[in-house]
Design an enzyme around this catalytic site. Structure first.
Site, PDB file in Angstrom:
ATOM      1  N   LYS A   1       0.840  -1.204   0.000  1.00  0.00           N
ATOM      2  CA  LYS A   1       0.000   0.000   0.000  1.00  0.00           C
ATOM      3  C   LYS A   1       0.870   1.247   0.000  1.00  0.00           C
ATOM      4  CE  LYS A   1      -3.737   2.256   2.645  1.00  0.00           C
ATOM      5  NZ  LYS A   1      -4.540   2.207   3.891  1.00  0.00           N
TER       6      LYS A   1
ATOM      7  N   SER B   1      -9.381   2.016   3.154  1.00  0.00           N
ATOM      8  CA  SER B   1      -8.566   2.757   2.208  1.00  0.00           C
ATOM      9  C   SER B   1      -7.506   1.914   1.507  1.00  0.00           C
ATOM     10  CB  SER B   1      -7.875   3.927   2.923  1.00  0.00           C
ATOM     11  OG  SER B   1      -7.005   3.471   3.938  1.00  0.00           O
TER      12      SER B   1
ATOM     13  N   SER C   1      -9.407  -0.305   7.499  1.00  0.00           N
ATOM     14  CA  SER C   1      -8.938  -0.050   6.137  1.00  0.00           C
ATOM     15  C   SER C   1      -8.302  -1.249   5.456  1.00  0.00           C
ATOM     16  CB  SER C   1      -7.929   1.109   6.143  1.00  0.00           C
ATOM     17  OG  SER C   1      -8.571   2.315   6.483  1.00  0.00           O
TER      18      SER C   1
END
Length: 613
Positions: free
Chosen positions: A212, A288, A312
């Site tokens: 990420k 996210s 997330s």
């Protein structure tokens, strides 16, 4: 001045709250009424919020309408604030585990975890029926590499071809923010040489892992989903978790897309594209950690790292039908991760299977570096997934009103799964009350927003707001409105919730919930440039995630079925501190029963096969 005067909720002392099944505690649904908007309406709302006087009034009314004022800001709370979600060492009894020796290298821990796996869970155990689907696992890649067909270099080339195809305008999946052909091929060639020599570093040697873009990974900038953050905070070395993966021989294939600054749950990024759901490219992936979840779902890698500050990792994992695993706060190092939410965020794992989550967890669960505050951790255990019998005498705490605050498809699917687990393994359902769920969600929102604002304050004051996405500007405006009293009261609610959960864990091994209150919903056509404001779906997505972050508890989500539209549904186990081995064991037992009903996503690449369907 009556308009600006609120009567806050008066909380009774936590020990006086009834946590039993027949408690009269009122379950408060999220008081969110604002319509879902995108495009021009988002821009207009930003202009209003950023105006000096009107913006202040609108922010106040938003907080009042969403009950932040009454339940947090001006509430009467007797408990003192609890500022962190850290847990001291506790001797917990776990079934069917093996203790891990201290001071092992990441590769040695991977070897220990590999010895815990069942003897065979490869594709040969499945029939050729089109209705049965299994993603290739780390072990599948390892076996293939040892046979020489294919090599890590061949798989890397297939990855690059697949990644390019997902960028085609017909798909525009937006999985990645950045990846380097040269760096990926270099790593793959080095791994291939090791296999040719018969000296792979570990089972993860040559395995593709995506990172990420909130986690430092050389040679890439760390953008946090923005156009500017990497310019003021350059990436100079790998994050701790990335270093450990690299030392195991993993091929790090780039930085995945994410909701800008982690300030949303949809995965729509106006700068790098809306990450699309591989099960339906017209639906959101969740966020996210959107790109990480979607990339694993689509088969581009068996494992990816995310960061979980408010579900997330687990939310996009559930929406994309993969495993999402968040260990206890403090179990993994935060070194090299953007400091957007100090007390609620930490790395998490997105994986094709529970076995892959275990192997990756083994690689990255090293002790914290001396640069971070340290506290005594209990010994590390790995679950013995090769045991012929699943662990028994498990008690699953279920709060019915909370559990049922989801769509009918999710509710029915998760209920059926619990019945199956109870019948097959003899696990018991314990009815409990988890009080003040909505109050905890709002307190977490105040906390994560305040910490994000404090972290970014030195940069935001010098930044042209035009560089920030429209929906992120809304979030930052709201975050900036929180006061010190708001933050302190939020931490007092954290203290209450810590007490409630410790009491519940005295009579149960885990708390069980759906992972999200809704499945993946449609992408709005005009959200690509502005993002969207969707507080109703946002509240539904995070409804079951907050305890994992606000209280630092470990949690895991697993695919257990699909809604009527064929979109994934996840079930979540929340565990007591340091019970990662138990959680993974329970998830594996559940996966054993559910995996043969898994369905192939519409966008999927099997990188172990030369020809893609």
């Amino acid at each position: 001045m009556g308009l600006f005067r609120d009567a806050g909720k008066a909380y009774k002392p936590a020990p006086e709250v009834d946590l039993g099944a027949h408690s009269d505690e009122f379950y408060l649904h999220a008081n969110v009424k604002a319509p879902r908007v995108a495009g021009l309406l988002v821009k207009i709302f930003v202009w209003i919020l950023e105006s000096p006087i009107l913006g202040w009034i609108v922010l106040y009314m938003l907080k009042k309408d969403n009950l932040v004022q009454r339940l947090v800001s001006v509430a009467e709370i007797q408990e003192p604030p609890l500022f962190t979600a850290t847990h001291s060492s506790e001797d917990i009894s776990e079934q069917s585990v093996t203790p891990v020796k201290p001071n092992l290298s990441p590769a040695e821990r991977v070897q220990e975890a590999a010895s815990c796996l069942p003897p065979c869970l490869d594709s040969s155990s499945f029939s050729d029926s089109a209705s049965q689907f299994k993603r290739p696992t780390i072990r599948d890649f390892f076996r293939a590499y040892k046979s020489g067909e294919p090599t890590p270099l061949e798989v890397a080339r297939r990855f690059l071809a697949a990644a390019k195809e997902t960028e085609d305008p017909k798909l525009h999946m937006a999985f990645f923010i950045s990846y380097s052909h040269e760096d990926i091929l270099r790593q793959a060639e080095e791994s291939s040489r090791r296999y040719r020599r018969g000296t792979p570093i570990s089972m993860m040697d040559g395995v593709l892992v995506a990172i990420k873009d909130e986690i430092d990974c050389m040679p890439y900038p760390t953008t946090g989903g923005t156009r500017w953050l990497h310019k003021v905070r350059p990436c100079i070395e790998d994050a701790s978790c990335v270093k450990q993966l690299r030392s195991c021989g993993a091929i790090l294939v780039g930085k995945t897309n994410m909701h800008e600054l982690g300030a949303g749950a949809s995965g729509i990024n106006p700068h790098y594209g809306a990450t699309r759901n591989p099960y339906d490219i017209n639906k959101i992936s969740g966020g996210s950690s959107s790109g990480s979840a979607a990339a694993v779902c689509a088969g581009l890698c068996p494992v990816a790292l995310g960061v979980d500050g408010g579900g997330s990792v687990r939310m996009p994992a559930a929406l994309c039908g993969v495993v999402g695993f968040k260990p206890t706060s403090g179990r993994l190092s935060n070194s090299g991760i953007l400091p957007l939410n100090w007390t609620v965020g930490m790395p998490g794992i997105l994986a094709a299977t529970v076995e892959d989550a275990l192997i990756t967890y083994a690689a990255i669960c090293d002790h914290l570096p001396f640069s971070q505050p340290t506290f005594l951790q209990p010994s590390l255990n790995f679950p013995l997934l090769d045991s012929k019998r699943s662990i028994t005498n498990i008690k699953l705490a279920k709060y019915g009103k909370w559990f049922n605050d989801s769509t009918i498809d999710i509710r029915n699917c998760c209920d059926q799964t619990l019945k199956m687990l109870s019948q097959h393994y003899g696990w018991k359902i314990v009815d409990v009350t988890v009080p003040e769920i909505e109050e905890m969600r709002l307190a977490h929102y105040v906390t994560i927003g305040s910490e994000c604002t404090a972290s970014l304050a030195p940069h935001l004051s010098k930044l042209d707001h035009a560089e920030i996405g429209w929906d992120a500007r809304v979030a930052l405006s709201v975050y900036g409105s929180f006061s010190s009293r708001d933050y302190l009261n939020a931490q007092r609610i954290r203290n209450r919730q810590m007490y409630f959960h410790k009491e519940i864990f005295k009579s149960a091994d885990v708390i069980v919930t759906p992972t999200t209150g809704v499945t993946a919903y449609p992408l709005l056509s005009d959200a690509a440039d502005t993002g969207e404001l969707d507080y109703i779906n946002g509240a539904a997505l995070v409804r079951f995630s907050i305890a994992g972050n606000f209280l630092g508890l470990p949690a895991v989500t697993l695919l257990v079925g699909y809604d009527k539209g064929g979109l994934p549904i996840g079930l979540q186990f929340i565990g007591r501190p340091w019970s990662e081995a138990t959680l993974l064991h329970l998830a594996f037992a559940m996966q054993t029963q559910c995996i043969k009903s898994y369905k192939r996503p519409k966008v999927f690449y099997d990188l172990l096969k030369k020809e893609q369907a």
